[in-house]
Scaffold this active site. Structure first.
Site, PDB file in Angstrom:
ATOM      1  N   LYS A  54       1.171  -1.301   0.422  1.00  0.00           N
ATOM      2  CA  LYS A  54       0.129  -0.159   0.281  1.00  0.00           C
ATOM      3  C   LYS A  54       0.672   1.311   0.048  1.00  0.00           C
ATOM      4  CE  LYS A  54      -3.498  -2.607   2.125  1.00  0.00           C
ATOM      5  NZ  LYS A  54      -4.568  -2.831   3.466  1.00  0.00           N
ATOM      6  N   GLN A  98      -5.046  -1.561   9.887  1.00  0.00           N
ATOM      7  CA  GLN A  98      -4.388  -2.708   8.858  1.00  0.00           C
ATOM      8  C   GLN A  98      -4.646  -4.278   9.794  1.00  0.00           C
ATOM      9  OE1 GLN A  98      -3.212  -3.334   6.198  1.00  0.00           O
ATOM     10  NE2 GLN A  98      -3.495  -5.677   5.843  1.00  0.00           N
ATOM     11  N   ASP A 121     -10.465   3.021   4.127  1.00  0.00           N
ATOM     12  CA  ASP A 121     -10.655   1.131   4.333  1.00  0.00           C
ATOM     13  C   ASP A 121     -11.931   0.837   4.135  1.00  0.00           C
ATOM     14  OD1 ASP A 121      -9.055  -0.652   3.497  1.00  0.00           O
ATOM     15  OD2 ASP A 121      -8.442  -0.491   5.900  1.00  0.00           O
TER      16      ASP A 121
END
Ligand code: NAP
Length: 285
Positions: A54, A98, A121
């Site tokens: 990412k 995460q 997200d």
């Protein structure tokens, strides 16, 4: 029929290139670059790889990424305090935590603490709710990436039968909502579903997100269907595979995503698209 490859790697690279051009134009006009805060708690090796990918994608898009690597012993209160700080920081557009988190931290509490406008997200109940009422803002990255892939080969999905295998909060459920919004007739299967082969054989689109190698047999795929395999499984010999019995499914499907190189890179591209969208929301505020 032998399936054509739904090449998520190539499409994601095109998307990231386009994003970089947009970001570079913003910076050239005197504005700051979009910024993504990336929080990693603990030292799970798979999470470290996802985070690295990412951050690399951010670099390619000229998006600023700010790393917060915390020890596995971090308390929930400490993580929430960092999120509060990032929520209040006008220089931060997106906050990514995460998953999975260590056992002392409740993921739902963390997700709800992120400001919905910084929830790149697309996991916050507010953002899932907006998708449910067909007013999406920041959309869950993996279903969003799958939709971008599907739309690249189906300009109109109205009336198609879609089967989503897996009903998790982050993938299966928002995936079903995305397909419903695109006009599909959607069935969502979970671990209690009794007649999966029959449901699969009726589906024009099959999206699988379970986390079990070869769960969906190739012979269950209808001739000419489109298959998106979200699963990421590491086999004992170290190879990565999806949830679909790929070789047999590829003999029947019209389009199929490989694993790796299918949905995974599209998830990262969607994250960057969301970061730019969050940036635009903050610029207008
Ligand atoms: P998860 O939270 O473990 O959810 C799995 C879902 O599969 C659950 O809804 C479960 O049903 C369902 N399920 C289990 N066995 C089933 C069966 N026999 N038939 C039908 N459904 C069944 O997993 P997740 O987070 O959604 O992730 C799924 C997979 O996608 C994993 O391999 C993960 O690594 C991968 N993933 C990939 C990406 C990417 O970018 N490519 C992103 C996210 C996740 P119940 O609800 O009844 O328990």
């Amino acid at each position: 029929m032998t399936a054509q490859i739904l090449d998520g790697k190539a499409l994601s690279e095109r998307i990231v290139d386009e994003l970089r051009q947009q970001v570079d134009a913003l910076v050239a006009s005197g504005k700051r670059a979009p910024a993504l805060a990336v929080i990693l708690v603990g030292d799970d090796p798979a999470s470290a790889i996802y985070v690295r990918n990412k951050k690399r994608a951010c670099e390619r898009a000229d998006v600023r990424s700010v790393s917060h690597d915390l020890p596995a012993s971090t308390s929930q209160a400490e993580l929430l305090a960092l999120i509060d700080k990032l929520n209040d920081d006008p220089e931060v557009d997106g906050i990514l935590v995460q998953m999975p988190l260590p056992p002392q931290i409740e993921p739902e509490t963390v997700i709800e603490r992120i400001h919905p406008d910084k929830d790149v997200d697309g996991f916050h109940p507010y953002n899932i709710g907006r998708l449910a009422v067909r007013m999406p803002t920041l959309r869950s990255c993996t279903p969003m990436g799958v939709m971008t892939l599907l739309k690249s080969v189906h300009s109109d999905m109205r009336g198609m039968n879609a089967l989503v295998v897996g009903a998790s909060n982050h993938v299966g459920r928002p995936m079903g909502l995305e397909l419903l919004m695109a006009g599909c007739t959607v069935t969502t299967a979970n671990s209690q579903t009794r007649n999966l082969p029959v449901l699969a054989l009726q589906a024009d689109i099959v999206v699988v997100a379970v986390g079990r190698p070869n769960l969906v047999k190739g012979e269950w795929i209808k001739e000419g269907a489109t298959v998106a395999d979200v699963g990421i499984n590491r086999l004992p010999d170290g190879r990565i595979c999806g949830d679909v019995e790929y070789a047999v499914a590829a003999e029947r499907a019209a389009w199929i995503t490989p694993v790796p190189g299918g949905v995974g890179p599209m998830t990262v591209a969607s994250l960057l698209q969301n970061t730019l969208q969050a940036y635009e929301i903050h610029q207008k505020a």
